[in-house]
Scaffold this motif. Sequence first.
Motif, PDB file in Angstrom:
ATOM      1  N   ALA A   1       0.811  -1.217   0.000  1.00 10.52           N
ATOM      2  CA  ALA A   1       0.000   0.000   0.000  1.00 10.52           C
ATOM      3  C   ALA A   1       0.845   1.268   0.000  1.00 10.52           C
TER       4      ALA A   1
ATOM      5  N   THR B   1       2.695   2.573  -2.373  1.00  7.89           N
ATOM      6  CA  THR B   1       2.490   3.356  -3.599  1.00  7.89           C
ATOM      7  C   THR B   1       1.171   4.115  -3.535  1.00  7.89           C
ATOM      8  N   TYR B   2       0.125   3.422  -3.083  1.00  8.18           N
ATOM      9  CA  TYR B   2      -1.173   4.090  -2.957  1.00  8.18           C
ATOM     10  C   TYR B   2      -1.110   5.222  -1.937  1.00  8.18           C
TER      11      TYR B   2
ATOM     12  N   ALA C   1      -2.345   8.926  -2.489  1.00  6.62           N
ATOM     13  CA  ALA C   1      -3.385   9.544  -1.668  1.00  6.62           C
ATOM     14  C   ALA C   1      -2.944  10.897  -1.130  1.00  6.62           C
TER      15      ALA C   1
ATOM     16  N   TRP D   1      -7.906   6.080  -5.053  1.00  9.37           N
ATOM     17  CA  TRP D   1      -7.984   4.653  -5.350  1.00  9.37           C
ATOM     18  C   TRP D   1      -8.393   4.413  -6.805  1.00  9.37           C
TER      19      TRP D   1
ATOM     20  N   HIS E   1      -5.364   4.994  -8.780  1.00  9.29           N
ATOM     21  CA  HIS E   1      -4.418   3.892  -8.579  1.00  9.29           C
ATOM     22  C   HIS E   1      -4.862   2.646  -9.338  1.00  9.29           C
TER      23      HIS E   1
END
Length: 472
Positions: free
Chosen positions: A409, A411-412, A416, A461, A464
Amino acid sequence: MDQDLAWWVRIAVDGWRQRPGPRYRRLAAAVTEAVDSGLAAPGARLPAERPLAEALGLSRGTVVRCYEELVAAGVVARRVGAGTFVRGRPAWTQTPGESAASALLRRRIAEDGHAIDLSLSVPAGLEHLPDLPGLRGLRGHGLHPAGTPELRAALAEHLTHRLALPTTAEQVIVTSGAQHALTVLAAAVVSPGRAVLTGCPTYAGLAGALAGRGGRLLGVPVDPLGVEVNAVRRATAQLPAPIIYVDSAASSPTGAVLSRARGEALLHVARRNDALLVEDLAQAGLPLDSGEVPIPLAAQDDSVIAVGSLSKMFWAGLRIGWIRAPAALHGHLLRLRSAHDLAPSAPSQLLAVQLLRAVDGAWLADLLAVLRDRRSLVVDLLARHLPAWRVTPPAAGLSVWAELPVREAETYAHLAARYGVIVAPGGTSCACGGHRHGVRLSLAASRQTLQSAVDGLAAAWQHHAEQLAASP
């Protein structure tokens, strides 16, 4: 090497009566200091309980309880048929020595208060300062290594009546938050190679507290009932005298509460395998589900070391934490605490005392009602806008743990942030490598802020997911 009874009485524990607390704790503190200073070397045999009791004018039961405290703290070990012996404690003897300034300050505090003190070259009071409202209620030089008597008493009352952990002021050492408490504790008990078991995912600051100590952080599974005790049992059976870290009141970041049955089983595992239990109560007192308030492990076994803070229930800017440890460890922890930071901030302690005295049951009920509302809001919003995420509503605490359908997570989380929302990726809370796909979200913001945050997370999201779909 054996020392005779007279040596222990006249040299090793000389002056034990002048120490604070019950007699068994005074004697335990004297033995601990003799060990820490090198006066009593590893392998030295302590006198049998009855002769020592007679020499000191104590009951045998008092000496027996003293030895039990020392065994629980890892200072001595009993060998059936042979006696009680000083244990080698490399984690303690390798820690930085106490500075002359902190030693002098502790000695000054230990005096009866009637001597004229010229040892501290700091202002003796606040009379020379401008009359500011925030300074009223402060007095003297403001340096109390273990914390002001007022705050220690207020914390003891808070732990006893709000957190179901019977505590006296003498058991409390004030720190600059729970992270500082864990760092001081790690300096005392974590030696190179010693294993530290924790539920995984775990408190993100734990690895930092252990940094530089050479300990091995090992993760075991956590489920909605808390840390899986069978996994702890298997691990401890293969490890010499491990440390078990557990945040029983609200596992960070999942919010799982350790069940009573698992708590009892965990205590049994620790006793059977010579493990040291460290209980983090930083999120205690913040249950989000109805039901029985869990009893801390430290309330069931005095050998458990408990740490916590006022950051979650009150305000992180206070920087007020605490350690509650067995009497035999107290003096050593205090020396370590004051070796790097002479004393906690007096103004912060004054404000903490005022807050602890001001809150009541109605205030706490209102706080919990707000947190439960925030939990419901966040869980509902995530289910509506991010249905691919797997979210388990927390049973306690201030966080929601969400598992994303990706390998990691990090990278997300970076993406964000570009959408205006900062979250903690799972890698910061993972000790086993299996939770890097999660994110930790705070419940403590306002409703409007949380609604805007989920909107931003949903937009990030979608972005992504489009990037993942377009990648080869």
